[in-house]
Design an enzyme around this catalytic site. Sequence first.
Site, PDB file in Angstrom:
ATOM      1  N   LYS A   1     -53.093  16.398  19.389  1.00 18.98           N
ATOM      2  CA  LYS A   1     -54.476  16.557  18.919  1.00 18.98           C
ATOM      3  C   LYS A   1     -54.972  15.315  18.167  1.00 18.98           C
ATOM      4  O   LYS A   1     -56.172  15.142  17.989  1.00 18.98           O
ATOM      5  CB  LYS A   1     -54.602  17.790  18.036  1.00 18.98           C
ATOM      6  CG  LYS A   1     -53.858  17.757  16.719  1.00 18.98           C
ATOM      7  CD  LYS A   1     -54.024  19.081  15.978  1.00 18.98           C
ATOM      8  CE  LYS A   1     -53.220  19.140  14.693  1.00 18.98           C
ATOM      9  NZ  LYS A   1     -53.661  18.179  13.686  1.00 18.98           N
ATOM     10  N   ASP A   2     -54.052  14.427  17.742  1.00 20.10           N
ATOM     11  CA  ASP A   2     -54.448  13.190  17.049  1.00 20.10           C
ATOM     12  C   ASP A   2     -54.737  12.038  17.999  1.00 20.10           C
ATOM     13  O   ASP A   2     -55.210  10.987  17.569  1.00 20.10           O
ATOM     14  CB  ASP A   2     -53.331  12.736  16.090  1.00 20.10           C
ATOM     15  CG  ASP A   2     -53.114  13.703  14.939  1.00 20.10           C
ATOM     16  OD1 ASP A   2     -54.060  14.419  14.588  1.00 20.10           O
ATOM     17  OD2 ASP A   2     -51.994  13.736  14.397  1.00 20.10           O
TER      18      ASP A   2
ATOM     19  N   ARG B   1     -63.756  20.369  12.318  1.00 18.31           N
ATOM     20  CA  ARG B   1     -63.671  21.589  13.133  1.00 18.31           C
ATOM     21  C   ARG B   1     -63.347  22.793  12.254  1.00 18.31           C
ATOM     22  O   ARG B   1     -64.003  23.845  12.344  1.00 18.31           O
ATOM     23  CB  ARG B   1     -62.588  21.414  14.206  1.00 18.31           C
ATOM     24  CG  ARG B   1     -62.300  22.679  15.023  1.00 18.31           C
ATOM     25  CD  ARG B   1     -61.067  22.477  15.902  1.00 18.31           C
ATOM     26  NE  ARG B   1     -59.882  22.180  15.124  1.00 18.31           N
ATOM     27  CZ  ARG B   1     -59.110  23.100  14.539  1.00 18.31           C
ATOM     28  NH1 ARG B   1     -59.409  24.388  14.630  1.00 18.31           N
ATOM     29  NH2 ARG B   1     -58.024  22.742  13.863  1.00 18.31           N
ATOM     30  N   ARG B   2     -62.348  22.654  11.395  1.00 15.93           N
ATOM     31  CA  ARG B   2     -61.977  23.769  10.515  1.00 15.93           C
ATOM     32  C   ARG B   2     -63.080  24.043   9.500  1.00 15.93           C
ATOM     33  O   ARG B   2     -63.382  25.202   9.205  1.00 15.93           O
ATOM     34  CB  ARG B   2     -60.656  23.454   9.802  1.00 15.93           C
ATOM     35  CG  ARG B   2     -59.446  23.476  10.734  1.00 15.93           C
ATOM     36  CD  ARG B   2     -58.210  22.929  10.066  1.00 15.93           C
ATOM     37  NE  ARG B   2     -57.042  23.005  10.956  1.00 15.93           N
ATOM     38  CZ  ARG B   2     -55.999  22.191  10.882  1.00 15.93           C
ATOM     39  NH1 ARG B   2     -55.964  21.230   9.966  1.00 15.93           N
ATOM     40  NH2 ARG B   2     -54.980  22.325  11.717  1.00 15.93           N
TER      41      ARG B   2
ATOM     42  N   ARG C   1     -56.789  15.329   2.520  1.00 13.00           N
ATOM     43  CA  ARG C   1     -56.158  14.340   3.396  1.00 13.00           C
ATOM     44  C   ARG C   1     -54.691  14.158   3.048  1.00 13.00           C
ATOM     45  O   ARG C   1     -54.230  14.540   1.988  1.00 13.00           O
ATOM     46  CB  ARG C   1     -56.888  12.994   3.254  1.00 13.00           C
ATOM     47  CG  ARG C   1     -58.298  12.973   3.846  1.00 13.00           C
ATOM     48  CD  ARG C   1     -58.290  12.933   5.351  1.00 13.00           C
ATOM     49  NE  ARG C   1     -57.254  12.041   5.836  1.00 13.00           N
ATOM     50  CZ  ARG C   1     -57.315  10.705   5.798  1.00 13.00           C
ATOM     51  NH1 ARG C   1     -58.383  10.112   5.315  1.00 13.00           N
ATOM     52  NH2 ARG C   1     -56.326   9.966   6.267  1.00 13.00           N
TER      53      ARG C   1
ATOM     54  N   ARG D   1     -50.549  17.315   1.531  1.00 13.15           N
ATOM     55  CA  ARG D   1     -51.628  18.303   1.471  1.00 13.15           C
ATOM     56  C   ARG D   1     -51.167  19.588   0.778  1.00 13.15           C
ATOM     57  O   ARG D   1     -51.904  20.192   0.009  1.00 13.15           O
ATOM     58  CB  ARG D   1     -52.154  18.600   2.882  1.00 13.15           C
ATOM     59  CG  ARG D   1     -53.082  17.515   3.410  1.00 13.15           C
ATOM     60  CD  ARG D   1     -53.603  17.852   4.783  1.00 13.15           C
ATOM     61  NE  ARG D   1     -52.621  17.592   5.821  1.00 13.15           N
ATOM     62  CZ  ARG D   1     -52.452  18.346   6.900  1.00 13.15           C
ATOM     63  NH1 ARG D   1     -53.182  19.434   7.078  1.00 13.15           N
ATOM     64  NH2 ARG D   1     -51.569  18.020   7.818  1.00 13.15           N
TER      65      ARG D   1
ATOM     66  N   CYS E   1     -67.384  10.513  19.725  1.00 15.27           N
ATOM     67  CA  CYS E   1     -67.800  10.872  18.365  1.00 15.27           C
ATOM     68  C   CYS E   1     -66.934  12.011  17.833  1.00 15.27           C
ATOM     69  O   CYS E   1     -66.577  12.919  18.570  1.00 15.27           O
ATOM     70  CB  CYS E   1     -69.262  11.312  18.401  1.00 15.27           C
ATOM     71  SG  CYS E   1     -69.818  12.232  16.970  1.00 15.27           S
TER      72      CYS E   1
END
Length: 307
Positions: free
Chosen positions: A80-81, A126-127, A144, A150, A235
């Site tokens: 996902k990164d 998104r979250r 972050r 985190r 984007c």
Amino acid sequence: MTKKIRIGTRDSELALWQAHTVQHQLQQLGYATEIVAVKSTGDIILDKPLYELGITGIFTKTLDVAMLSGKIDMAVHSMKDVPTALPQGIVQAAVLERANTVDLLVHKGNLDFLNGEGTVATGSLRRQAQWLNKYPQHQVVDLRGNVNTRMQKLQENDWNGAVFAAAGLERINLKPETYINLDWMVPAPAQGAMVVVAMENDEFALDALSQLNHIETEICTYIERQFLRTLEGGCTAPIGALAKYDEENDTINFHGVLFSIDGQQKFEIQRTFDISEWKKLGFNCAKEILDNGGSELMADIKLKLKK
């Protein structure tokens, strides 16, 4: 197999776990390997939200440079990164079998805030958007750092909770007892999947990695990332996608969403397709959203993120 394969990775605990998983699988096949750890820009700059940094692939760029300069032979990433467009000369070589795709809320033992006011932390647009869509009365603050950082910040601040990917916490045994699964939150495209990239002209590495590829995960993440690529156009945006293969019916169930940053606008698509349609599935679903108002929302998101 005398050549030693150098496996590049970020130096966080989770990234190293992922690299060692690939290393173990390659070693079982008889390959000699070594781990080469580097620190990415995304791990160093922690005082700004990711979207403000304006860098596509902030967690992968350092490893891209290391591979292009010949310091490593392959790189392991949380899929996902990884940007949907890879640098010239670098190709996707293997997608490992997917883990848990769910997001979860780690809280401090009291969930009363869900029915009133509260503060939740996440570094993901998104979250953030999905949380505000469901809990518009809440405040969302930026969070972050790697998973360990985190989790520590959550304990040090007076937030009610923070959102994490279940797969990351499970992989390094960091999932606490005080959590709830957010089954209503659509995950990031390719969440829970690990990808290994290599140089397109490195036949030795590509052959080795082809033996690790999990075809079902490859197809589902391809659909999700195609949906993302068609919507976003380079984007960062609040986009979620999940494709699941139904073996019994030989179909793909797809769920995709696009939100405004404040969570007030939502475009959603849920479809079931025959497996034979998988190559254009993500594109077609994204186009349907874009053609029904999504393109205006994407233009607005890009404008807001530039300010």
